[in-house]
Design a protein around this motif. Structure first.
Motif, PDB file in Angstrom:
ATOM      1  N   PRO A 266      22.660  36.831  30.409  1.00  0.00           N
ATOM      2  CA  PRO A 266      22.594  38.079  31.178  1.00  0.00           C
ATOM      3  C   PRO A 266      21.354  38.126  32.069  1.00  0.00           C
ATOM      4  N   ILE A 267      21.480  38.846  33.169  1.00  0.00           N
ATOM      5  CA  ILE A 267      20.364  38.995  34.100  1.00  0.00           C
ATOM      6  C   ILE A 267      19.817  40.420  34.114  1.00  0.00           C
ATOM      7  N   GLU A 268      20.512  41.342  33.407  1.00  0.00           N
ATOM      8  CA  GLU A 268      20.039  42.731  33.397  1.00  0.00           C
ATOM      9  C   GLU A 268      20.604  43.453  32.179  1.00  0.00           C
ATOM     10  N   VAL A 269      19.796  44.327  31.589  1.00  0.00           N
ATOM     11  CA  VAL A 269      20.255  45.135  30.461  1.00  0.00           C
ATOM     12  C   VAL A 269      19.890  46.599  30.677  1.00  0.00           C
ATOM     13  N   SER A 270      20.726  47.476  30.148  1.00  0.00           N
ATOM     14  CA  SER A 270      20.418  48.902  30.053  1.00  0.00           C
ATOM     15  C   SER A 270      20.818  49.345  28.657  1.00  0.00           C
ATOM     16  N   ALA A 271      20.190  50.407  28.135  1.00  0.00           N
ATOM     17  CA  ALA A 271      20.444  50.760  26.731  1.00  0.00           C
ATOM     18  C   ALA A 271      20.064  52.195  26.423  1.00  0.00           C
ATOM     19  N   GLN A 272      20.675  52.712  25.354  1.00  0.00           N
ATOM     20  CA  GLN A 272      20.307  53.997  24.765  1.00  0.00           C
ATOM     21  C   GLN A 272      20.286  53.850  23.251  1.00  0.00           C
ATOM     22  N   ILE A 273      19.356  54.552  22.617  1.00  0.00           N
ATOM     23  CA  ILE A 273      19.254  54.551  21.157  1.00  0.00           C
ATOM     24  C   ILE A 273      19.127  55.987  20.688  1.00  0.00           C
ATOM     25  N   TRP A 274      19.870  56.324  19.630  1.00  0.00           N
ATOM     26  CA  TRP A 274      19.760  57.671  19.063  1.00  0.00           C
ATOM     27  C   TRP A 274      19.937  57.592  17.556  1.00  0.00           C
ATOM     28  N   SER A 275      19.059  58.277  16.821  1.00  0.00           N
ATOM     29  CA  SER A 275      19.148  58.356  15.360  1.00  0.00           C
ATOM     30  C   SER A 275      19.174  59.815  14.955  1.00  0.00           C
ATOM     31  N   PRO A 276      20.043  60.196  14.006  1.00  0.00           N
ATOM     32  CA  PRO A 276      20.114  61.592  13.586  1.00  0.00           C
ATOM     33  C   PRO A 276      18.809  62.037  12.930  1.00  0.00           C
ATOM     34  N   VAL A 285      13.894  52.794  11.048  1.00  0.00           N
ATOM     35  CA  VAL A 285      14.711  51.943  11.923  1.00  0.00           C
ATOM     36  C   VAL A 285      15.759  52.782  12.652  1.00  0.00           C
ATOM     37  N   GLU A 286      16.300  52.216  13.736  1.00  0.00           N
ATOM     38  CA  GLU A 286      17.244  52.955  14.570  1.00  0.00           C
ATOM     39  C   GLU A 286      18.654  52.932  13.995  1.00  0.00           C
ATOM     40  N   ASP A 287      19.418  53.951  14.405  1.00  0.00           N
ATOM     41  CA  ASP A 287      20.815  54.050  13.993  1.00  0.00           C
ATOM     42  C   ASP A 287      21.727  53.570  15.125  1.00  0.00           C
ATOM     43  N   ASN A 288      22.114  54.455  16.025  1.00  0.00           N
ATOM     44  CA  ASN A 288      23.108  54.154  17.054  1.00  0.00           C
ATOM     45  C   ASN A 288      22.472  53.508  18.285  1.00  0.00           C
ATOM     46  N   VAL A 289      23.075  52.403  18.707  1.00  0.00           N
ATOM     47  CA  VAL A 289      22.590  51.687  19.886  1.00  0.00           C
ATOM     48  C   VAL A 289      23.781  51.379  20.796  1.00  0.00           C
ATOM     49  N   THR A 290      23.649  51.703  22.066  1.00  0.00           N
ATOM     50  CA  THR A 290      24.612  51.237  23.058  1.00  0.00           C
ATOM     51  C   THR A 290      23.827  50.464  24.113  1.00  0.00           C
ATOM     52  N   PHE A 291      24.368  49.336  24.522  1.00  0.00           N
ATOM     53  CA  PHE A 291      23.684  48.564  25.568  1.00  0.00           C
ATOM     54  C   PHE A 291      24.708  47.846  26.421  1.00  0.00           C
ATOM     55  N   SER A 292      24.326  47.622  27.670  1.00  0.00           N
ATOM     56  CA  SER A 292      25.172  46.906  28.615  1.00  0.00           C
ATOM     57  C   SER A 292      24.435  45.673  29.110  1.00  0.00           C
ATOM     58  N   LEU A 293      25.180  44.608  29.233  1.00  0.00           N
ATOM     59  CA  LEU A 293      24.652  43.351  29.742  1.00  0.00           C
ATOM     60  C   LEU A 293      25.376  43.020  31.047  1.00  0.00           C
ATOM     61  N   PRO A 296      25.456  36.839  35.617  1.00  0.00           N
ATOM     62  CA  PRO A 296      25.422  36.335  36.998  1.00  0.00           C
ATOM     63  C   PRO A 296      26.779  36.355  37.689  1.00  0.00           C
ATOM     64  N   SER A 297      27.854  36.146  36.949  1.00  0.00           N
ATOM     65  CA  SER A 297      29.195  36.140  37.537  1.00  0.00           C
ATOM     66  C   SER A 297      29.651  37.531  37.946  1.00  0.00           C
ATOM     67  N   GLY A 298      28.901  38.556  37.535  1.00  0.00           N
ATOM     68  CA  GLY A 298      29.297  39.928  37.785  1.00  0.00           C
ATOM     69  C   GLY A 298      29.925  40.593  36.576  1.00  0.00           C
ATOM     70  N   ALA A 299      30.261  39.817  35.558  1.00  0.00           N
ATOM     71  CA  ALA A 299      30.867  40.384  34.351  1.00  0.00           C
ATOM     72  C   ALA A 299      29.888  41.317  33.648  1.00  0.00           C
ATOM     73  N   ILE A 300      30.432  42.341  33.020  1.00  0.00           N
ATOM     74  CA  ILE A 300      29.636  43.323  32.288  1.00  0.00           C
ATOM     75  C   ILE A 300      30.149  43.408  30.857  1.00  0.00           C
ATOM     76  N   ALA A 301      29.240  43.397  29.908  1.00  0.00           N
ATOM     77  CA  ALA A 301      29.577  43.592  28.496  1.00  0.00           C
ATOM     78  C   ALA A 301      28.994  44.912  28.027  1.00  0.00           C
ATOM     79  N   VAL A 404      16.366  46.822  32.691  1.00  0.00           N
ATOM     80  CA  VAL A 404      15.367  45.761  32.563  1.00  0.00           C
ATOM     81  C   VAL A 404      15.972  44.467  33.086  1.00  0.00           C
ATOM     82  N   ARG A 405      15.295  43.882  34.047  1.00  0.00           N
ATOM     83  CA  ARG A 405      15.752  42.606  34.598  1.00  0.00           C
ATOM     84  C   ARG A 405      15.306  41.452  33.699  1.00  0.00           C
ATOM     85  N   LEU A 406      16.147  40.453  33.605  1.00  0.00           N
ATOM     86  CA  LEU A 406      15.839  39.270  32.811  1.00  0.00           C
ATOM     87  C   LEU A 406      15.750  38.050  33.724  1.00  0.00           C
ATOM     88  N   ALA A 407      14.951  37.098  33.308  1.00  0.00           N
ATOM     89  CA  ALA A 407      14.835  35.866  34.086  1.00  0.00           C
ATOM     90  C   ALA A 407      16.183  35.160  34.145  1.00  0.00           C
TER      91      ALA A 407
END
Length: 423
Positions: A266-276, A285-293, A296-301, A404-407
């Protein structure tokens, strides 16, 4: 008095047997091994397909190594994963066997040693790991201790001159990962991280589908690995031992599998974290995490992990021509893989028939083969370090609310060794 009926029956059976043997001889004379008798080649029993090509062919014989010829493993840490999954998996492994134990609980170690026929003098305390050097039966050390202890146990195993298989996550920090890699490199031993998903048959087929173009261009991936944790006193809820919460424990499966599906980094990540708030399980430690990757091909996870929701483990790959969904994707068993596509003008979904196999046994056997053949594991230490690098970026993105950009890391499978073989 002679029973003529019995004699006739024996003659008939003998004739049938002679006919079968004759058929076998005839088949062998024609260079074909008889279907039911098979043949032996290089110490392995082989059978030709008994059914027509339109039928599913049965798996070949297991052809396991003799017990004394298998690669010997020392198991470090006798917790739930070791005793409920790894140790039983040796019974289904073909090239690996347990020959030593390391634990801080002498009573438990004695009981497990008795169950698996491990000698008393092959049982060690953590302080005595250096003595593994003097046990030639041990070729690989499998570290299955809490995350924060991985570094010291991997380094100790490497200094004892043993190859190392280490549970995921590799370590709580990138600095720890680099120290582990360097210790194994300096000792001239192999380091493999136990990413069982990269050896699991359904996951491997999903990766094949994505990379072969069978789904078209895969541009979206959705991965969820949730579970509802209980006792807040367990080590996974203690940051000093775990390093983090749901992300390094169960979210890591989503991260590593997303990378393995495409082979890209991956070349970029974004994320959110929330714990009750007020939940004692998430004091440290954290509970719920969502993140997107973004790749380079344009694909998103899009990935999600949780420690407070009902168990759900699912992987979906969305391509231009078809989609694939794997249920129970990150569980120890129960995986299914379905592909949906347009066929003859109609939307059709069908499950791909894949023989289930023990993921841990496959993982053990791969490490054993890497030692025997002197090849780099499919999931070496560098693979674990890359995941840790990305997880640190995920935490940073969640903290700042910024992408956050990644190398950029060009090429495919940059941190992986050769594909595992079926042997």
């Amino acid at each position: 008095m002679i029973d003529k009926t019995a004699v006739s029956r024996r003659i008939a059976l003998a004739s049938i047997g002679a006919g079968a043997a004759g058929a076998g001889v005839s088949a062998m004379a024609q260079g074909r091994p008889p279907v039911d008798l098979g043949t032996v080649l290089n110490g392995k029993v082989l059978f030709p397909p008994p059914a027509a090509s339109s039928e599913v062919q049965p798996s070949p014989p297991r052809n396991a190594d003799a017990p004394t010829q298998r690669v010997g493993f020392a198991i470090v840490g006798l917790g739930k994963l070791a005793l409920e999954q790894v140790m039983p998996a040796f019974a289904q492994a073909k090239h690996a066997r347990p020959v030593a134990l390391v634990s801080g609980s002498p009573d438990k170690m004695q009981a497990i040693a008795a169950q698996y026929g491990i000698a008393a003098d092959a049982c060690y305390s953590y302080a005595d790991m250096a003595k593994l050097r003097d046990n030639p039966a041990v070729q690989v050390v499998y570290v299955i201790t809490p995350n924060a202890l991985h570094r010291q146990h991997v380094v100790a195993a490497a200094r004892a001159g043993k190859h190392v298989l280490c549970e995921k996550p590799m370590a709580p920090s990138l600095a720890d990962c680099h120290a582990m890699i360097e210790a194994c490199r300096a000792a001239g031993v192999k380091l493999m991280i136990a990413y069982r998903m990269q050896y699991q048959p359904h996951a491997r087929e999903a990766i094949r589908l994505a990379r072969s173009g069978a789904l078209g261009a895969v541009t979206l991936m959705d991965m969820i690995n949730n579970q509802n944790q209980g006792d807040p006193a367990q080590w996974r809820q203690i940051k000093a031992l775990a390093g983090g919460g749901s992300l390094p424990d169960v979210g890591l499966y989503c991260l590593n599998t997303a990378r393995a599906v495409l082979g890209e980094e991956p070349i970029e990540v974004s994320a959110q974290i929330w714990s009750p708030p007020g939940d004692p399980r998430f004091r440290e430690v954290e509970d719920n995490v969502t993140f997107s990757l973004r790749f380079p091909s344009g694909a998103i996870a899009n990935c999600m992990s949780s420690y407070s929701t009902h168990r759900l483990a699912r992987l979906t790959l969305m391509g231009s021509d078809a989609s694939a969904t794997m249920e129970h994707a990150f569980d120890y068993q129960g995986q299914t893989l379905r592909v949906s596509r347009l066929t003859d003008g109609k939307e059709q979904a069908g499950e791909i028939g894949i023989e289930p196999k023990n993921q841990f046994a496959l993982e053990l056997d791969h490490m054993a083969q890497c030692v025997r053949q002197n090849i780099t594991p499919r999931t070496p230490g560098e693979e674990g370090a890359q995941d840790q690098r990305i997880m640190e970026a995920i935490y940073e993105a969640a903290r700042t609310g910024q992408r956050v950009r990644l190398a950029q890391m060009p090429g495919l499978d940059r941190f992986r060794g050769p594909e595992p073989t079926a042997e």
